[in-house]
Design an enzyme around this catalytic site. Structure first.
Site, PDB file in Angstrom:
ATOM      1  N   VAL A  86      20.647   3.847  -7.219  1.00 33.84           N
ATOM      2  CA  VAL A  86      20.543   5.077  -6.422  1.00 33.84           C
ATOM      3  C   VAL A  86      19.607   6.077  -7.115  1.00 33.84           C
ATOM      4  O   VAL A  86      18.715   6.662  -6.484  1.00 33.84           O
ATOM      5  CB  VAL A  86      21.941   5.690  -6.160  1.00 33.84           C
ATOM      6  CG1 VAL A  86      21.837   7.032  -5.478  1.00 33.84           C
ATOM      7  CG2 VAL A  86      22.781   4.725  -5.317  1.00 33.84           C
TER       8      VAL A  86
ATOM      9  N   PRO B 136      21.800   6.427 -20.238  1.00 37.61           N
ATOM     10  CA  PRO B 136      21.571   5.482 -21.336  1.00 37.61           C
ATOM     11  C   PRO B 136      20.633   4.355 -20.928  1.00 37.61           C
ATOM     12  O   PRO B 136      20.723   3.839 -19.810  1.00 37.61           O
ATOM     13  CB  PRO B 136      22.972   4.937 -21.653  1.00 37.61           C
ATOM     14  CG  PRO B 136      23.857   5.375 -20.545  1.00 37.61           C
ATOM     15  CD  PRO B 136      23.214   6.524 -19.855  1.00 37.61           C
TER      16      PRO B 136
ATOM     17  N   GLY C  57      21.678   0.971 -19.174  1.00 39.88           N
ATOM     18  CA  GLY C  57      22.043   0.822 -17.751  1.00 39.88           C
ATOM     19  C   GLY C  57      20.904   1.136 -16.798  1.00 39.88           C
ATOM     20  O   GLY C  57      21.118   1.293 -15.595  1.00 39.88           O
TER      21      GLY C  57
ATOM     22  N   ASP D 244      27.891  10.351  -4.969  1.00 40.60           N
ATOM     23  CA  ASP D 244      29.163   9.724  -4.600  1.00 40.60           C
ATOM     24  C   ASP D 244      30.163  10.687  -3.969  1.00 40.60           C
ATOM     25  O   ASP D 244      31.274  10.278  -3.643  1.00 40.60           O
ATOM     26  CB  ASP D 244      29.788   9.042  -5.832  1.00 40.60           C
ATOM     27  CG  ASP D 244      29.883   9.967  -7.045  1.00 40.60           C
ATOM     28  OD1 ASP D 244      29.059  10.888  -7.129  1.00 40.60           O
ATOM     29  OD2 ASP D 244      30.772   9.762  -7.882  1.00 40.60           O
TER      30      ASP D 244
END
Ligand code: SHN
Ligand code: NAI
Length: 307
Positions: A50, A70, A73, A140
Site C-alpha cells: 500500500v 524498516p 519489510g 487501515d
C-alpha cells in the site's frame, strides 16, 4: 454549469421530491479536488504494497517524501525508488515509527500517510495529526482519514480518480479500467493542443477577469465544442493555432477545423462521455451509484473532513 453536469440526474431525482432549478444537496460525499503537492513535505509511514502505491503517486506529484519503515519489510518498488530517486525527493529512515515519541514531528509535514500493519499505532498517528491539524490518511482506518485515495488513471495531463466513498475500493479499480478503454487515444495531444491555444490566446488578449476574461472563456468554450476531442490535437501545431487566432479570435468568430483547412475526423464528444450518460464529464462528481464519484483533472485527493 448546468445541473446535469454536476450530478447524475437519476441519482438526484430519486432522493428529492422538491422540484428545484438547482441540484439538491445530498450529503456524504467527499470534496474531489486536484491537490498540488509540488515541493511540499509529506510523511509516509510504512513500506509495504500500500505504501508503494502511495509513494509512486506522491513522487509524481513532486512532493518531498520522508519515508519511515524498516528496510527488511520494504516493497521492492520502494527499495528501487529509494536507490534511484533524487535525495531531495525521498528521505529514508530505516526504522519503525514510534508514534508520539518519534523524533519526527507530524507538524513538520503538509500531509501524513500511514500504511502499516499496526492498528493501534495508526490510531496514535491519527490522533497526533488531529492535535496538530495535519491532514492525514490512515490506510487501515477509513473513519480516521481526512481524505481517501482512489483508483487512478493518468495519461499525461489527464488525471482521473474514482472513489466509492470507502465502500468498494476494488469496484473503483474496475470502473477505472472501463474508463481507460473509453478514453480517446489522442487525449493527451488534445489537451496539449487546447493548452497551447489558451496560452497563445492569453498572449494576444492578456489580463485577468472582467469583460475580456468572459469573452476569452466564451470563445474557448466555442472552440472546444466546435473542434471536438477528435480534432483538438491538431491545435498543437503552431501554424494552425495562428490561423485560429487570426481568423477566429481577431475577427470575433469561432472557427472550426474546416475553416482553417484541416480536420476531417468525425467530431467526437467521445466514448467517455457516452459511457457516463451524456455530457457529464467535469471536474466534479457524477453519481452513477450512491457512493461512486469520478474526479477528472488533478492530483488525487479526496477530502473527508472540514476543520
Ligand atoms: C477507504 C480507503 C482508504 C484509503 O486507502 O485511502 C481504503 C480502505 C481499505 N481498503 C482495503 C482493502 C482493499 N483495497 C484495495 C484497493 C484499493 N483501495 C483503494 C482505496 C481505499 N481503500 C480508500 C477508499 C477508496 C474508495 O472509496 O473507493 C484504492 C482505490 C486506491 C489506493 O489505495 O491506492 C485501491 C485500488 C487501486 C488500484 O487498483 O489502482 C483492494 C483491492 C486490491 O488490493 O486489489 C482491497 C482488498 C479488497 C477489499 O477489501 O475490498 C481495506 C482492508 C479491508 C479489510 O481489512 O478487510 C481498507 C480498510 C477498510 O476498508 O477498513
Ligand atoms: N487502503 C488500501 O488500499 C488498503 C489498505 N490496507 C491496509 O493497509 C495496511 C498496510 O497494507 P500493506 O501495505 O498491504 O501491509 P504490509 O504488511 O505489506 O506492510 C506493512 C509495512 O509497514 C511497515 N511497518 C510496520 N510497523 C511500522 C512502523 N511502526 N513504522 C514504520 N513502518 C512500519 C512494515 O515493515 C511493512 O513494510 C494494512 O493495515 C492493510 O489492512 C490493505 C490493502 C489495501
Amino acid at each position: 454549469m448546468s445541473t446535469s453536469s454536476i450530478r447524475d440526474t437519476t441519482a438526484s431525482s430519486s432522493s428529492s421530491t422538491v422540484t428545484s432549478p438547482y441540484p439538491p444537496i445530498i450529503k456524504g460525499a467527499s470534496l474531489l479536488i486536484a491537490y498540488r503537492l509540488e515541493n511540499r513535505p509529506v510523511l509516509l509511514i510504512g513500506g509495504g504494497a500500500v505504501a508503494a502505491g502511495r509513494l509512486f503517486f506522491l513522487l509524481e506529484s513532486g512532493a518531498h517524501v520522508t519515508l519511515v519503515s524498516p528496510r527488511s519489510g520494504l516493497d521492492p518498488s520502494i527499495l528501487y525508488r529509494i536507490e534511484t530517486s533524487n535525495t531531495s525527493d525521498i528521505t529514508y529512515h530505516d526504522r519503525y515509527f514510534l508514534g508520539r515519541s518519534d523524533p519526527l514531528n507530524v507538524s513538520d509535514y503538509a500531509m501524513v500517510l500511514t500504511a502499516i500493519d499496526d492498528n493501534p499505532l495508526s490510531y496514535e498517528v491519527y490522533e497526533s495529526c488531529r492535535d496538530e491539524r495535519v491532514t492525514v490518511n490512515v490506510a487501515d482506518v477509513p473513519p480516521k482519514c481526512d481524505f481517501y485515495f482512489g483508483a487512478q488513471l493518468r495519461q499525461g495531463p489527464l488525471q482521473i480518480m474514482i472513489s466509492t466513498g470507502g465502500m468498494g475500493p476494488k469496484i473503483g479499480a474496475m470502473v477505472r479500467d472501463i474508463v481507460r478503454k473509453a478514453i480517446p487515444d489522442n487525449i493527451q495531444e488534445a489537451i496539449q493542443g487546447v493548452g497551447a491555444l489558451r496560452t497563445d490566446l492569453r498572449k494576444r488578449a492578456p489580463g485577468v477577469g472582467g469583460d475580456l476574461g468572459k469573452k476569452r472563456m466564451e470563445w474557448m468554450i466555442g472552440i472546444c465544442d466546435k473542434w471536438g476531442l477528435g480534432d483538438m490535437a491538431i491545435l498543437s501545431k503552431d501554424d494552425i493555432r495562428t490561423k485560429v487566432l487570426d481568423q477566429g479570435w481577431d475577427k470575433g468568430k469561432v472557427v472550426g477545423p474546416s475553416d482553417v483547412g484541416v480536420g476531417g475526423k468525425p467530431k467526437s464528444s467521445d466514448g467517455l462521455v457516452s459511457l457516463l450518460g451524456g455530457g457529464q464529464v467535469v471536474a466534479g462528481a457524477s453519481g452513477l451509484l450512491g457512493g461512486l464519484a469520478i474526479g477528472i483533472v488533478g492530483t488525487l485527493i479526496y477530502l473527508r473532513h472540514a476543520r
